[in-house]
Scaffold this motif. Structure first.
Motif, PDB file in Angstrom:
ATOM      1  N   ARG A 185       0.832  -1.209   0.000  1.00 17.78           N
ATOM      2  CA  ARG A 185       0.000   0.000   0.000  1.00 17.78           C
ATOM      3  C   ARG A 185       0.869   1.264   0.000  1.00 17.78           C
ATOM      4  NH1 ARG A 185      -5.264  -1.297   0.681  1.00 17.78           N
ATOM      5  NH2 ARG A 185      -5.740  -3.364   1.555  1.00 17.78           N
ATOM      6  N   LYS A 186       1.912   1.239  -0.826  1.00 14.69           N
ATOM      7  CA  LYS A 186       2.811   2.376  -0.961  1.00 14.69           C
ATOM      8  C   LYS A 186       2.770   2.896  -2.392  1.00 14.69           C
ATOM      9  CE  LYS A 186       6.229   0.868   2.492  1.00 14.69           C
ATOM     10  NZ  LYS A 186       7.661   0.480   2.689  1.00 14.69           N
ATOM     11  N   MET A 187       3.119   4.144  -2.542  1.00 11.16           N
ATOM     12  CA  MET A 187       3.195   4.763  -3.867  1.00 11.16           C
ATOM     13  C   MET A 187       4.630   4.718  -4.374  1.00 11.16           C
ATOM     14  SD  MET A 187       2.238   8.679  -4.964  1.00 11.16           S
ATOM     15  CE  MET A 187       2.481   9.273  -6.649  1.00 11.16           C
ATOM     16  N   MET A 188       4.793   4.480  -5.651  1.00 13.76           N
ATOM     17  CA  MET A 188       6.117   4.602  -6.258  1.00 13.76           C
ATOM     18  C   MET A 188       6.536   6.062  -6.141  1.00 13.76           C
ATOM     19  SD  MET A 188       7.382   3.736 -10.167  1.00 13.76           S
ATOM     20  CE  MET A 188       6.674   2.094 -10.186  1.00 13.76           C
ATOM     21  N   SER A 189       7.671   6.307  -5.503  1.00 13.87           N
ATOM     22  CA  SER A 189       8.093   7.690  -5.253  1.00 13.87           C
ATOM     23  C   SER A 189       8.427   8.399  -6.559  1.00 13.87           C
ATOM     24  CB  SER A 189       9.302   7.723  -4.318  1.00 13.87           C
ATOM     25  OG  SER A 189      10.453   7.213  -4.976  1.00 13.87           O
ATOM     26  N   ALA A 190       8.503   9.715  -6.484  1.00 12.53           N
ATOM     27  CA  ALA A 190       8.784  10.508  -7.682  1.00 12.53           C
ATOM     28  C   ALA A 190      10.153  10.163  -8.265  1.00 12.53           C
ATOM     29  CB  ALA A 190       8.691  11.991  -7.351  1.00 12.53           C
ATOM     30  N   TRP A 191      11.164  10.017  -7.388  1.00  9.42           N
ATOM     31  CA  TRP A 191      12.507   9.744  -7.907  1.00  9.42           C
ATOM     32  C   TRP A 191      12.615   8.325  -8.457  1.00  9.42           C
ATOM     33  CZ3 TRP A 191      15.772   5.913  -6.365  1.00  9.42           C
ATOM     34  CH2 TRP A 191      15.537   5.308  -5.130  1.00  9.42           C
ATOM     35  N   GLN A 192      11.917   7.362  -7.815  1.00  5.20           N
ATOM     36  CA  GLN A 192      11.892   6.000  -8.353  1.00  5.20           C
ATOM     37  C   GLN A 192      11.247   5.987  -9.734  1.00  5.20           C
ATOM     38  OE1 GLN A 192       9.752   4.162  -5.139  1.00  5.20           O
ATOM     39  NE2 GLN A 192      11.598   3.309  -4.201  1.00  5.20           N
ATOM     40  N   THR A 193      10.134   6.700  -9.874  1.00  4.74           N
ATOM     41  CA  THR A 193       9.448   6.790 -11.163  1.00  4.74           C
ATOM     42  C   THR A 193      10.346   7.446 -12.204  1.00  4.74           C
ATOM     43  OG1 THR A 193       7.363   7.048  -9.964  1.00  4.74           O
ATOM     44  CG2 THR A 193       7.339   7.556 -12.313  1.00  4.74           C
ATOM     45  N   ALA A 194      11.065   8.482 -11.789  1.00  2.00           N
ATOM     46  CA  ALA A 194      11.950   9.194 -12.712  1.00  2.00           C
ATOM     47  C   ALA A 194      13.031   8.262 -13.267  1.00  2.00           C
ATOM     48  CB  ALA A 194      12.591  10.386 -12.016  1.00  2.00           C
ATOM     49  N   TRP A 226       1.630  18.516  -8.769  1.00  5.72           N
ATOM     50  CA  TRP A 226       2.564  19.146  -9.703  1.00  5.72           C
ATOM     51  C   TRP A 226       4.016  18.811  -9.407  1.00  5.72           C
ATOM     52  CZ3 TRP A 226       6.459  22.524  -8.419  1.00  5.72           C
ATOM     53  CH2 TRP A 226       6.404  23.109  -7.157  1.00  5.72           C
ATOM     54  N   ARG A 227       4.369  18.664  -8.120  1.00  2.92           N
ATOM     55  CA  ARG A 227       5.754  18.321  -7.782  1.00  2.92           C
ATOM     56  C   ARG A 227       6.094  16.916  -8.282  1.00  2.92           C
ATOM     57  NH1 ARG A 227       4.570  20.855  -2.722  1.00  2.92           N
ATOM     58  NH2 ARG A 227       5.728  22.808  -2.436  1.00  2.92           N
ATOM     59  N   ASN A 228       5.159  16.012  -8.136  1.00  7.83           N
ATOM     60  CA  ASN A 228       5.382  14.647  -8.593  1.00  7.83           C
ATOM     61  C   ASN A 228       5.547  14.601 -10.107  1.00  7.83           C
ATOM     62  OD1 ASN A 228       5.269  11.588  -8.130  1.00  7.83           O
ATOM     63  ND2 ASN A 228       3.691  11.904  -9.680  1.00  7.83           N
ATOM     64  N   ILE A 229       4.683  15.290 -10.835  1.00  9.36           N
ATOM     65  CA  ILE A 229       4.763  15.302 -12.295  1.00  9.36           C
ATOM     66  C   ILE A 229       6.070  15.932 -12.758  1.00  9.36           C
ATOM     67  CG2 ILE A 229       3.741  16.287 -14.390  1.00  9.36           C
ATOM     68  CD1 ILE A 229       1.005  15.904 -13.102  1.00  9.36           C
ATOM     69  N   LEU A 230       6.498  16.984 -12.050  1.00  7.28           N
ATOM     70  CA  LEU A 230       7.752  17.657 -12.397  1.00  7.28           C
ATOM     71  C   LEU A 230       8.932  16.700 -12.272  1.00  7.28           C
ATOM     72  CD1 LEU A 230       9.374  20.268 -13.029  1.00  7.28           C
ATOM     73  CD2 LEU A 230       9.468  20.658 -10.549  1.00  7.28           C
ATOM     74  N   VAL A 231       9.042  16.009 -11.126  1.00  9.13           N
ATOM     75  CA  VAL A 231      10.182  15.125 -10.868  1.00  9.13           C
ATOM     76  C   VAL A 231      10.076  13.822 -11.652  1.00  9.13           C
ATOM     77  CG1 VAL A 231      11.435  13.820  -9.097  1.00  9.13           C
ATOM     78  CG2 VAL A 231      10.578  16.120  -8.589  1.00  9.13           C
ATOM     79  N   ALA A 232       8.884  13.225 -11.656  1.00  5.98           N
ATOM     80  CA  ALA A 232       8.721  11.891 -12.233  1.00  5.98           C
ATOM     81  C   ALA A 232       8.675  11.890 -13.748  1.00  5.98           C
ATOM     82  CB  ALA A 232       7.440  11.245 -11.685  1.00  5.98           C
ATOM     83  N   ALA A 233       8.147  12.958 -14.353  1.00  3.06           N
ATOM     84  CA  ALA A 233       7.940  12.952 -15.802  1.00  3.06           C
ATOM     85  C   ALA A 233       8.656  14.077 -16.545  1.00  3.06           C
ATOM     86  CB  ALA A 233       6.438  13.012 -16.104  1.00  3.06           C
ATOM     87  N   VAL A 234       8.503  15.307 -16.056  1.00  2.36           N
ATOM     88  CA  VAL A 234       9.028  16.452 -16.817  1.00  2.36           C
ATOM     89  C   VAL A 234      10.556  16.444 -16.860  1.00  2.36           C
ATOM     90  CG1 VAL A 234       9.166  18.966 -16.949  1.00  2.36           C
ATOM     91  CG2 VAL A 234       6.999  17.860 -16.333  1.00  2.36           C
TER      92      VAL A 234
END
Length: 450
Positions: A185-194, A226-234
């Motif tokens: 029940r955890k979310m993939m973190s922004a840096w892991q996704t990146a 927006w912070r997640n999208i910035l780090v994980a995708a943009v």
């Protein structure tokens, strides 16, 4: 680093899977090396493009990696595979150093080593998905893993010098990692996704979408912050865009300009070469349906190739069971876009697989992890059947999506009561046996006789 080592460590219960995959992939790579050993291991000063491109033929798979390992450059389509050339570079330098010392071109062996590693770990990740995520017992998890690797174009993916095996490894790793997080029940973190996005999209651009879907399914609405999208995708997208721009400007464009100049001069001097080139261009146009426009991305669309015939003959046909007619020939050379089976049993097997797949989808719809798998499958079908990308040879991309079939069947098997499971387990075992026998025979025949 400790977490990565733990992720890659092969556990005791996974050793049978890993050893079976090792045996399987060594045999398949041995067949390819056997077929091309005499011509592809010769050390030479140049002419690698004509050596590999003119002589390597395994369906629609490309020999770019052999060429790049022999003389490095950006042979891959930069806009679709921005990282591939850079991943190959250090091993190209190693091969360029070894060739004059040993009198041998080691490209086929370097590729084989990496394909072996990628295949073994892909098998382990799939086993973990079936065993620890879905909850099958070890023997059933191995059966489902074998079902995936018995598909015709998966067997080819693990032994040809194309990028699909690397994509398969990254996708199965991403899927397993996402499943773990869902259980916790955890979310993939922004840096892991990146990191996953940078690698998956860098190898094959569209696979980056699957990484973002994985984070969305693990984190829900938090994905849209927006912070997640910035780090994980943009940020990784900008990095990949910059890499692609520099690669295209300083490596790919000069190489293509030089190649066009050489080609034009040869066409002026060699009438047979000109005729052959023009014939190849005509065959390529004939094999490719009408597109949406002249823009690079619109050219990849195909609006006229039959979707229904693609489903029967190619998507659920050639991807899983090789066709005996025009065996592993290229549509840009001699193979028609659609080839039918000459035995009724092949259509029966195909129908059984599709029906079981549909039943598995119905059973698995209640599970969030399966919804993630289905979203990946849906994205690929949108690209191929909707947009028409690569539709004329959709089977060569089977390793990107076909693991969804055994995953669906795993949910179907799990739902059955213990007393009913043998009624599905035995047919699945027979199916795996048939696919290995059928595809293995024709691949070995092609590699040793033709």
């Amino acid at each position: 680093m400790k977490a990565l080592l733990s992720f890659l460590r092969i556990k005791r219960e996974e050793r049978v899977t890993a050893l079976a995959a090792l045996f399987y992939v060594i045999i398949l790579n041995g067949l390819v090396i056997y077929k091309y050993y005499d011509s592809f291991t010769r050390a030479r000063k140049g002419g690698f493009w004509s050596l590999f491109w003119d002589h390597f033929c395994v369906s629609g798979f490309d020999s770019y990696t052999y060429i790049a390992l022999s003389k490095w450059s950006a042979y891959y389509e930069v806009s679709r595979h921005p990282l591939l050339a850079y991943l190959v570079w250090p091993f190209a330098k190693l091969n360029e150093w070894l060739m004059p010392l040993t009198g041998t071109n080691w490209a086929v062996f370097i590729v084989a080593v990496f394909l072996v590693l990628l295949t073994v770990y892909s098998a382990v990740f799939l086993f973990r998905i079936f065993h620890t995520i879905i909850g099958l017992k070890s023997s059933d998890a191995n059966l489902m893993t074998a079902l995936f690797f018995s598909s015709g174009y998966v067997m080819l993916t693990v032994c040809v010098p194309d990028h699909f095996c690397l994509s398969m490894f990254l996708l199965t790793a991403t899927l397993y990692f996402s499943g773990q997080l869902m259980q916790q029940r955890k979310m993939m973190s922004a840096w892991q996704t990146a990191v996953f996005f940078f690698l998956t999209a860098g190898v094959t651009l569209t696979n980056g979408v699957k990484t973002l879907l994985a984070q969305w399914f693990t984190g829900g609405l938090s994905f849209f912050h927006w912070r997640n999208i910035l780090v994980a995708a943009v940020i990784p997208t900008v990095l990949l865009g910059g890499i692609a721009f520099l690669e295209n400007k300083y490596v790919a464009e000069p190489m293509h300009a030089k190649g066009r100049n050489i080609q034009e001069k040869r066409m002026q001097k060699d009438a047979k070469f000109k005729q052959r080139l023009e014939g190849m261009e005509q065959r390529m146009k004939k094999a490719t349906g009408e597109n949406l426009g002249k823009h690079r991305f619109l050219e990849w669309a195909d609006v006229t190739t039959s979707r229904s015939k693609s489903l029967v003959d190619n998507l659920f046909g050639e991807s899983i069971q090789l066709h005996r007619q025009y065996l592993l020939e290229d549509i840009h050379d001699s193979r028609p876009v659609f080839v039918g089976y000459d035995l009724a049993v092949n259509y029966v097997v195909e129908a059984i697989i599709v029906l079981l797949f549909l039943f598995g989808i119905v059973i698995g719809l209640h599970d969030k992890f399966f919804f993630l798998c289905l979203s990946w499958f849906g994205f690929d079908m949108l690209m191929h059947l909707g947009f028409g990308f690569g539709l004329n040879e959709v089977y060569i991309m089977a390793a990107h999506w076909i693991f969804v079939i055994p995953i669906a069947l795993a949910y179907l098997l799990k739902r059955l009561s213990p007393s009913m499971q043998p009624y599905l387990r035995i047919p699945l075992f027979l199916l795996v046996f048939w696919l290995f026998l059928w595809n293995g025979y024709f691949i070995s025949t092609y590699m040793t006789i033709s």
